[in-house]
Design an enzyme around this catalytic site. Structure first.
Site, short mmCIF file in Angstrom:
data_model
loop_
_atom_site.label_atom_id
_atom_site.label_comp_id
_atom_site.label_asym_id
_atom_site.label_seq_id
_atom_site.Cartn_x
_atom_site.Cartn_y
_atom_site.Cartn_z
N LYS A 101 24.33 153.12 94.80
CA LYS A 101 23.07 153.30 94.07
C LYS A 101 23.31 154.00 92.74
CE LYS A 101 20.49 153.15 98.35
NZ LYS A 101 20.04 153.85 99.55
N GLN A 160 18.43 159.75 101.49
CA GLN A 160 19.16 158.74 102.26
C GLN A 160 18.93 158.94 103.76
OE1 GLN A 160 21.02 156.16 100.84
NE2 GLN A 160 21.14 155.40 102.93
N ASP A 204 11.37 155.08 97.22
CA ASP A 204 11.70 154.42 98.48
C ASP A 204 10.43 154.00 99.23
OD1 ASP A 204 13.98 153.50 99.66
OD2 ASP A 204 14.34 155.25 100.91
#
Ligand code: NAD
Length: 290
Positions: free
Chosen positions: A59, A103, A126
């Protein structure tokens, strides 16, 4: 025996992702030429899971290739929920940060829901904050939406797959893929059936699908005779079988039956990261008025 009369397009998710990233990079460079700062994504990693560490690196690399900043916050696996929430809170108040991604998976002692709910919705790249997820559920406009589902919708659009009135079947009901993609397909006026581990006669349900999305994590669950001739087949799953990555769909078997099929490599994966970049840029625009 499955009917094999169809020309099947194997989706080049990497090429599509690169096209979109090029456009994002051009936009970022225009902002730079106006003297504006670069968009910035903050990634938070709790623990030392090697797969998670490698996703984070991917990422960060993707960010730098389109001219975006990426900062990382690393916490030990022993970090308490309070410590993780404190890091998120600091990033919320850091004006130079546009997007925050924590994450997953998190250690057992840390609630993924509490952490997602602590992220400033304006920075929720996200799309796991209850407000962001709720807006999608309620059909409200939202700049930020779940990355893998956004990538899937971009693939369907690119290949001209009609959603209006189509039967869409989604296997898997996770918060990051199954639920949001089913809502997006509904918004596209598809008739959506959601399947999961307790679904009865999954094969027959899948046989009805004009659009079939498999987000399960069971290697080659979807066999050739599960696929309706002409269906668009999206394989999200990634499993490691003896060191080899395998998808949820028997891609070889789908050839000659599906209209399009995403391969488990160079399929949905590159689009997911691309949509994270897209969300970060959208958050930057909204926050800075660029
Ligand atoms: P998950 O792992 O949280 O849940 C799996 C889902 O599959 C559950 O809803 C479960 O009910 C369902 N399921 C399990 N076994 C089943 C069976 N035998 N039949 C029908 N349904 C079954 O889901 P997730 O986080 O969306 O991940 C799914 C897969 O997609 C994983 O392999 C993951 O690695 C992959 N993934 C890939 C990307 C990408 O960008 N390529 C992104 C996210 C997830």
């Amino acid at each position: 025996m499955a009917d094999k009369a169809q020309q099947t397009i194997v989706v080049d998710g990497l090429a599509l992702a690169q096209d979109i990233r090029k456009q994002l990079a051009e936009e970022v460079s225009q902002y730079a030429s106006q003297g504006r700062r670069a968009p910035c994504l903050a990634v938070v990693l709790v623990g030392d899971d090697p797969a998670s560490a490698s996703y984070i690196k991917g990422k960060q690399r993707a960010c730098s290739r389109v001219g975006m900043e990426a900062i990382e916050k690393l916490l030990p696996a022993t970090a308490s929920e309070q410590e993780v929430l404190q890091v998120v809170n600091d990033l919320n108040h850091n004006d130079a940060v546009d997007g925050i991604l924590v994450q997953l998976p998190l250690p057992k002692a840390v609630s993924a829901y509490n952490v997602a709910a602590a992220i400033d919705p304006e920075k929720d790249v996200d799309a796991l904050h209850p407000t962001t997820a709720g807006r999608l559920l309620l059909g409200e406009a939202t700049e930020l939406a779940a990355c893998t589902p956004l990538g899937i919708m971009a693939i369907l659009k690119h290949h001209g797959i009609e959603q209006e009135g189509a039967n869409a079947v989604v296997i898997g009901r996770s918060n990051i893929v199954g639920k949001p993609v089913s809502l997006m397909l509904q918004r596209g006026n598809a008739t959506v059936t959601m399947c999961h581990s307790r679904t009865r006669d999954l094969q027959s349900v899948c046989r009805q699908a004009d659009i079939l999305v498999a987000a399960v994590g069971v290697p080659r669950l979807v066999q050739a005779d599960w696929i309706k001739p002409g269906a668009a087949v999206i394989d999200v799953g990634v499993s490691n079988v003896d060191g080899v990555l395998v998808g949820d769909v028997d891609t070889e078997g789908a050839m000659g039956i599906a209209s399009i099929v995403t391969p488990h490599r160079r399929g949905v994966g590159p689009m997911t990261i691309t949509m994270l970049l897209r969300n970060t840029l959208a958050a930057y625009r909204a926050r800075t008025g660029a």
